[in-house]
Design a protein around this motif. Structure first.
Motif, PDB file in Angstrom:
ATOM      1  N   PHE A  78       0.858  -1.186   0.000  1.00 23.60           N
ATOM      2  CA  PHE A  78       0.000   0.000   0.000  1.00 23.60           C
ATOM      3  C   PHE A  78       0.893   1.234   0.000  1.00 23.60           C
ATOM      4  CE2 PHE A  78      -3.124  -3.099   0.774  1.00 23.60           C
ATOM      5  CZ  PHE A  78      -4.366  -2.526   0.526  1.00 23.60           C
ATOM      6  N   THR A  79       1.547   1.450  -1.132  1.00 22.00           N
ATOM      7  CA  THR A  79       2.534   2.533  -1.242  1.00 22.00           C
ATOM      8  C   THR A  79       1.914   3.921  -1.223  1.00 22.00           C
ATOM      9  OG1 THR A  79       2.506   2.317  -3.648  1.00 22.00           O
ATOM     10  CG2 THR A  79       4.197   1.076  -2.457  1.00 22.00           C
ATOM     11  N   GLN A  80       0.595   4.012  -1.393  1.00 26.63           N
ATOM     12  CA  GLN A  80      -0.074   5.306  -1.362  1.00 26.63           C
ATOM     13  C   GLN A  80      -0.239   5.854   0.061  1.00 26.63           C
ATOM     14  OE1 GLN A  80      -1.645   2.406  -1.675  1.00 26.63           O
ATOM     15  NE2 GLN A  80      -3.787   2.502  -1.068  1.00 26.63           N
ATOM     16  N   LEU A  81       0.004   5.014   1.064  1.00 25.10           N
ATOM     17  CA  LEU A  81      -0.163   5.438   2.453  1.00 25.10           C
ATOM     18  C   LEU A  81       0.998   6.312   2.914  1.00 25.10           C
ATOM     19  CD1 LEU A  81      -1.347   2.100   4.097  1.00 25.10           C
ATOM     20  CD2 LEU A  81      -2.761   4.038   3.376  1.00 25.10           C
ATOM     21  N   THR A  82       0.680   7.295   3.733  1.00 19.23           N
ATOM     22  CA  THR A  82       1.727   8.102   4.356  1.00 19.23           C
ATOM     23  C   THR A  82       2.310   7.317   5.527  1.00 19.23           C
ATOM     24  OG1 THR A  82       0.257   9.147   5.969  1.00 19.23           O
ATOM     25  CG2 THR A  82       0.453  10.229   3.789  1.00 19.23           C
ATOM     26  N   GLU A  83       3.450   7.761   6.012  1.00 16.26           N
ATOM     27  CA  GLU A  83       4.051   7.115   7.195  1.00 16.26           C
ATOM     28  C   GLU A  83       3.087   7.168   8.379  1.00 16.26           C
ATOM     29  OE1 GLU A  83       6.878   5.303   7.804  1.00 16.26           O
ATOM     30  OE2 GLU A  83       7.094   5.315   5.628  1.00 16.26           O
ATOM     31  N   ALA A  84       2.393   8.286   8.547  1.00 16.72           N
ATOM     32  CA  ALA A  84       1.444   8.427   9.660  1.00 16.72           C
ATOM     33  C   ALA A  84       0.293   7.431   9.524  1.00 16.72           C
ATOM     34  CB  ALA A  84       0.910   9.860   9.731  1.00 16.72           C
ATOM     35  N   GLN A  85      -0.171   7.195   8.311  1.00 14.82           N
ATOM     36  CA  GLN A  85      -1.246   6.232   8.096  1.00 14.82           C
ATOM     37  C   GLN A  85      -0.774   4.807   8.352  1.00 14.82           C
ATOM     38  OE1 GLN A  85      -2.133   7.595   4.097  1.00 14.82           O
ATOM     39  NE2 GLN A  85      -4.140   8.345   4.775  1.00 14.82           N
ATOM     40  N   VAL A  86       0.415   4.492   7.885  1.00 16.82           N
ATOM     41  CA  VAL A  86       0.985   3.159   8.152  1.00 16.82           C
ATOM     42  C   VAL A  86       1.101   2.956   9.655  1.00 16.82           C
ATOM     43  CG1 VAL A  86       3.073   1.737   7.957  1.00 16.82           C
ATOM     44  CG2 VAL A  86       2.198   2.949   5.943  1.00 16.82           C
ATOM     45  N   GLU A  87       1.589   3.950  10.344  1.00 15.17           N
ATOM     46  CA  GLU A  87       1.757   3.856  11.797  1.00 15.17           C
ATOM     47  C   GLU A  87       0.410   3.680  12.495  1.00 15.17           C
ATOM     48  OE1 GLU A  87       3.864   3.351  15.198  1.00 15.17           O
ATOM     49  OE2 GLU A  87       4.630   3.435  13.155  1.00 15.17           O
ATOM     50  N   ALA A  88      -0.587   4.454  12.089  1.00 13.75           N
ATOM     51  CA  ALA A  88      -1.920   4.342  12.707  1.00 13.75           C
ATOM     52  C   ALA A  88      -2.501   2.950  12.493  1.00 13.75           C
ATOM     53  CB  ALA A  88      -2.857   5.411  12.140  1.00 13.75           C
ATOM     54  N   LEU A  89      -2.386   2.423  11.285  1.00 10.54           N
ATOM     55  CA  LEU A  89      -2.883   1.073  11.011  1.00 10.54           C
ATOM     56  C   LEU A  89      -2.123   0.017  11.803  1.00 10.54           C
ATOM     57  CD1 LEU A  89      -3.509   1.301   7.193  1.00 10.54           C
ATOM     58  CD2 LEU A  89      -5.160   0.463   8.875  1.00 10.54           C
ATOM     59  N   ALA A  90      -0.807   0.141  11.835  1.00 10.77           N
ATOM     60  CA  ALA A  90       0.012  -0.847  12.547  1.00 10.77           C
ATOM     61  C   ALA A  90      -0.330  -0.881  14.032  1.00 10.77           C
ATOM     62  CB  ALA A  90       1.491  -0.534  12.343  1.00 10.77           C
ATOM     63  N   ARG A  91      -0.422   0.278  14.624  1.00 16.59           N
ATOM     64  CA  ARG A  91      -0.748   0.331  16.063  1.00 16.59           C
ATOM     65  C   ARG A  91      -2.164  -0.160  16.328  1.00 16.59           C
ATOM     66  NH1 ARG A  91       2.288   5.042  19.212  1.00 16.59           N
ATOM     67  NH2 ARG A  91       4.289   4.856  18.175  1.00 16.59           N
ATOM     68  N   TYR A  92      -3.085   0.213  15.448  1.00 16.63           N
ATOM     69  CA  TYR A  92      -4.468  -0.213  15.632  1.00 16.63           C
ATOM     70  C   TYR A  92      -4.608  -1.727  15.550  1.00 16.63           C
ATOM     71  CZ  TYR A  92      -9.236  -1.400  14.554  1.00 16.63           C
ATOM     72  OH  TYR A  92     -10.465  -2.014  14.557  1.00 16.63           O
ATOM     73  N   VAL A  93      -4.049  -2.331  14.497  1.00 17.96           N
ATOM     74  CA  VAL A  93      -4.184  -3.779  14.334  1.00 17.96           C
ATOM     75  C   VAL A  93      -3.539  -4.515  15.510  1.00 17.96           C
ATOM     76  CG1 VAL A  93      -3.514  -5.772  12.915  1.00 17.96           C
ATOM     77  CG2 VAL A  93      -4.441  -3.704  11.828  1.00 17.96           C
ATOM     78  N   GLU A  94      -2.364  -4.057  15.929  1.00 16.23           N
ATOM     79  CA  GLU A  94      -1.720  -4.704  17.073  1.00 16.23           C
ATOM     80  C   GLU A  94      -2.591  -4.600  18.318  1.00 16.23           C
ATOM     81  OE1 GLU A  94       2.670  -4.949  18.725  1.00 16.23           O
ATOM     82  OE2 GLU A  94       1.800  -2.963  19.109  1.00 16.23           O
ATOM     83  N   ALA A  95      -3.106  -3.411  18.603  1.00 20.11           N
ATOM     84  CA  ALA A  95      -3.936  -3.205  19.807  1.00 20.11           C
ATOM     85  C   ALA A  95      -5.245  -3.987  19.714  1.00 20.11           C
ATOM     86  CB  ALA A  95      -4.210  -1.714  19.995  1.00 20.11           C
ATOM     87  N   ALA A  96      -5.854  -4.026  18.545  1.00 24.64           N
ATOM     88  CA  ALA A  96      -7.142  -4.692  18.381  1.00 24.64           C
ATOM     89  C   ALA A  96      -7.056  -6.204  18.475  1.00 24.64           C
ATOM     90  CB  ALA A  96      -7.761  -4.291  17.043  1.00 24.64           C
ATOM     91  N   THR A  97      -5.867  -6.747  18.287  1.00 26.47           N
ATOM     92  CA  THR A  97      -5.734  -8.212  18.296  1.00 26.47           C
ATOM     93  C   THR A  97      -5.085  -8.748  19.568  1.00 26.47           C
ATOM     94  OG1 THR A  97      -3.634  -8.096  17.085  1.00 26.47           O
ATOM     95  CG2 THR A  97      -5.649  -8.356  15.783  1.00 26.47           C
ATOM     96  N   ARG A  98      -4.812  -7.909  20.507  1.00 22.27           N
ATOM     97  CA  ARG A  98      -4.199  -8.362  21.764  1.00 22.27           C
ATOM     98  C   ARG A  98      -5.248  -8.748  22.758  1.00 22.27           C
ATOM     99  NH1 ARG A  98      -0.633  -9.767  19.083  1.00 22.27           N
ATOM    100  NH2 ARG A  98       1.079  -8.495  18.528  1.00 22.27           N
TER     101      ARG A  98
END
Length: 98
Positions: A78-98
């Motif tokens: 998903f190269t269209q994503l900004t670094e901030a968007q990648v970070e938000a998704l990464a943190r969200y998925v990790e938090a949502a699956t713990r």
């Protein structure tokens, strides 16, 4: 007085973490194509069956970042994503699956 500063800092951190979760959840369901199209993630109300169930996989934020940037198997990068968007998704998925 120091305890008040600590309490304020904790509240600010919690508000920031919630904002990141909200942005990550929003991105998960609204990207084109949305992550929710392929992946199951209970917290996002997603029931996709093409990619792995993130609830079962429980990827950490580093894994999510890497896959978003480079792709994996049939999933494109998903190269269209900004670094901030990648970070938000990464943190969200990790938090949502713990």
């Amino acid at each position: 007085m120091p305890w008040r500063l600590a309490a304020l800092a904790t509240l600010c951190w919690a508000a920031g973490a919630q904002a990141a979760d909200d942005e990550g959840r929003r991105l998960f369901t609204t990207l084109t194509p949305p992550c929710a199209l392929c992946h199951t993630l209970k917290d996002a109300g997603a029931t996709g069956a093409i990619g792995p169930s993130l609830d079962e996989l429980k990827p950490d934020a580093d894994r999510v970042r890497k896959v978003l940037k480079t792709g994996s198997g049939q999933m494109p990068a998903f190269t269209q994503l900004t670094e901030a968007q990648v970070e938000a998704l990464a943190r969200y998925v990790e938090a949502a699956t713990r």
